[in-house]
Motif scaffolding. Structure first.
Motif, mmCIF file in Angstrom:
data_model
loop_
_atom_site.group_PDB
_atom_site.id
_atom_site.type_symbol
_atom_site.label_atom_id
_atom_site.label_comp_id
_atom_site.label_asym_id
_atom_site.label_seq_id
_atom_site.Cartn_x
_atom_site.Cartn_y
_atom_site.Cartn_z
ATOM 1 N N ALA A 17 0.833 -1.207 0.000
ATOM 2 C CA ALA A 17 0.000 0.000 0.000
ATOM 3 C C ALA A 17 0.865 1.253 0.000
ATOM 4 O O ALA A 17 0.630 2.189 -0.787
ATOM 5 C CB ALA A 17 -0.936 -0.015 1.207
ATOM 6 N N ARG A 18 1.862 1.291 0.863
ATOM 7 C CA ARG A 18 2.728 2.477 0.951
ATOM 8 C C ARG A 18 3.478 2.710 -0.353
ATOM 9 O O ARG A 18 3.559 3.841 -0.847
ATOM 10 C CB ARG A 18 3.715 2.362 2.117
ATOM 11 N N LEU A 19 4.014 1.647 -0.935
ATOM 12 C CA LEU A 19 4.750 1.787 -2.194
ATOM 13 C C LEU A 19 3.831 2.285 -3.312
ATOM 14 O O LEU A 19 4.240 3.113 -4.136
ATOM 15 C CB LEU A 19 5.412 0.472 -2.577
ATOM 16 N N PHE A 28 0.870 12.296 1.037
ATOM 17 C CA PHE A 28 0.091 11.542 2.024
ATOM 18 C C PHE A 28 0.887 11.414 3.301
ATOM 19 O O PHE A 28 2.110 11.580 3.311
ATOM 20 C CB PHE A 28 -0.278 10.143 1.503
ATOM 21 N N THR A 29 0.187 11.099 4.372
ATOM 22 C CA THR A 29 0.841 10.731 5.625
ATOM 23 C C THR A 29 0.241 9.419 6.086
ATOM 24 O O THR A 29 -0.946 9.147 5.860
ATOM 25 C CB THR A 29 0.651 11.801 6.729
ATOM 26 N N GLY A 136 -7.809 3.176 4.249
ATOM 27 C CA GLY A 136 -6.982 2.094 4.763
ATOM 28 C C GLY A 136 -5.624 2.092 4.087
ATOM 29 O O GLY A 136 -5.467 2.603 2.974
ATOM 30 N N ALA A 137 -4.660 1.490 4.764
ATOM 31 C CA ALA A 137 -3.304 1.442 4.205
ATOM 32 C C ALA A 137 -2.671 0.067 4.376
ATOM 33 O O ALA A 137 -1.479 -0.060 4.596
ATOM 34 C CB ALA A 137 -2.437 2.532 4.814
ATOM 35 N N ALA A 144 -3.878 5.962 5.548
ATOM 36 C CA ALA A 144 -3.229 7.016 4.774
ATOM 37 C C ALA A 144 -4.162 8.211 4.739
ATOM 38 O O ALA A 144 -5.351 8.068 4.443
ATOM 39 C CB ALA A 144 -2.933 6.539 3.359
ATOM 40 N N THR A 145 -3.637 9.380 5.055
ATOM 41 C CA THR A 145 -4.408 10.619 4.983
ATOM 42 C C THR A 145 -3.868 11.424 3.812
ATOM 43 O O THR A 145 -2.653 11.591 3.679
ATOM 44 C CB THR A 145 -4.296 11.413 6.298
#
Length: 167
Positions: A17-19, A28-29, A136-137, A144-145
């Motif tokens: 998800a982060r990648l 995003f944070t 969701g992340a 993730a915002t």
């Protein structure tokens, strides 16, 4: 383009998800918090209002044919409007095993970023211009915002009025 490496010790779904978020180019944070028991608790843990927390719902359109619906806060899918939008007479929610199989994420962690297949995304019209929102992340208690309009553009979401207030 060089792909960033997963962070040390990060579980695979969260790393995926982060990648994908990083690859999208949107700002995003990531917020990590403990277990939450309600929408209000999730929103508070993320520093947002409940209507800024988006649920990513997996919907089955047909055999092997799924889509993701972004549903704000305390709202639920308006099934007749979604069926009409899609031009189908039947839609269903897959069980948790199928949802995981088609996205790579467990329920409660599903995100349109980094799903195993690039399913179409439909976002409720209330997401447009909503400012900061959370999705969701890939892990429980991980979100993730990001800016709502950036999210919609990044996932190429079709926008329509597809929700009602939750009962």
């Amino acid at each position: 383009m060089v792909q960033p490496e997963p962070e040390q010790g990060e579980p695979e779904p969260e790393a995926r998800a982060r990648l994908a978020l990083e690859a999208s180019g949107v700002a995003f944070t990531i917020t990590r918090h403990g277990p939450v028991g309600s929408l209000e608790e999730a929103a508070a843990a993320r520093g947002l209002a409940p209507d800024q927390v988006l649920k990513t719902i997996v919907v089955r359109r047909g055999d092997g044919d799924f889509l993701l619906v972004l549903v704000p806060g305390a709202r639920q899918i308006a099934w007749p409007r979604l069926r009409h939008l899609l031009g189908v007479s039947r839609l269903s929610l897959p069980d948790k095993a199928v949802a995981r199989e088609v996205t790579g994420y467990e329920r409660g962690t599903i995100t349109p970023f980094g799903a195993l297949h690039a399913w179409p995304v439909i976002a409720d019209a209330r997401v447009v211009g909503a400012g900061r929102v959370s999705v969701g992340a890939g892990g429980h208690g991980v979100a993730a915002t990001l800016d709502a309009d950036d999210l919609l553009a990044a996932v190429r979401a079709q926008v329509a009025d597809v929700t009602d207030p939750a009962e």
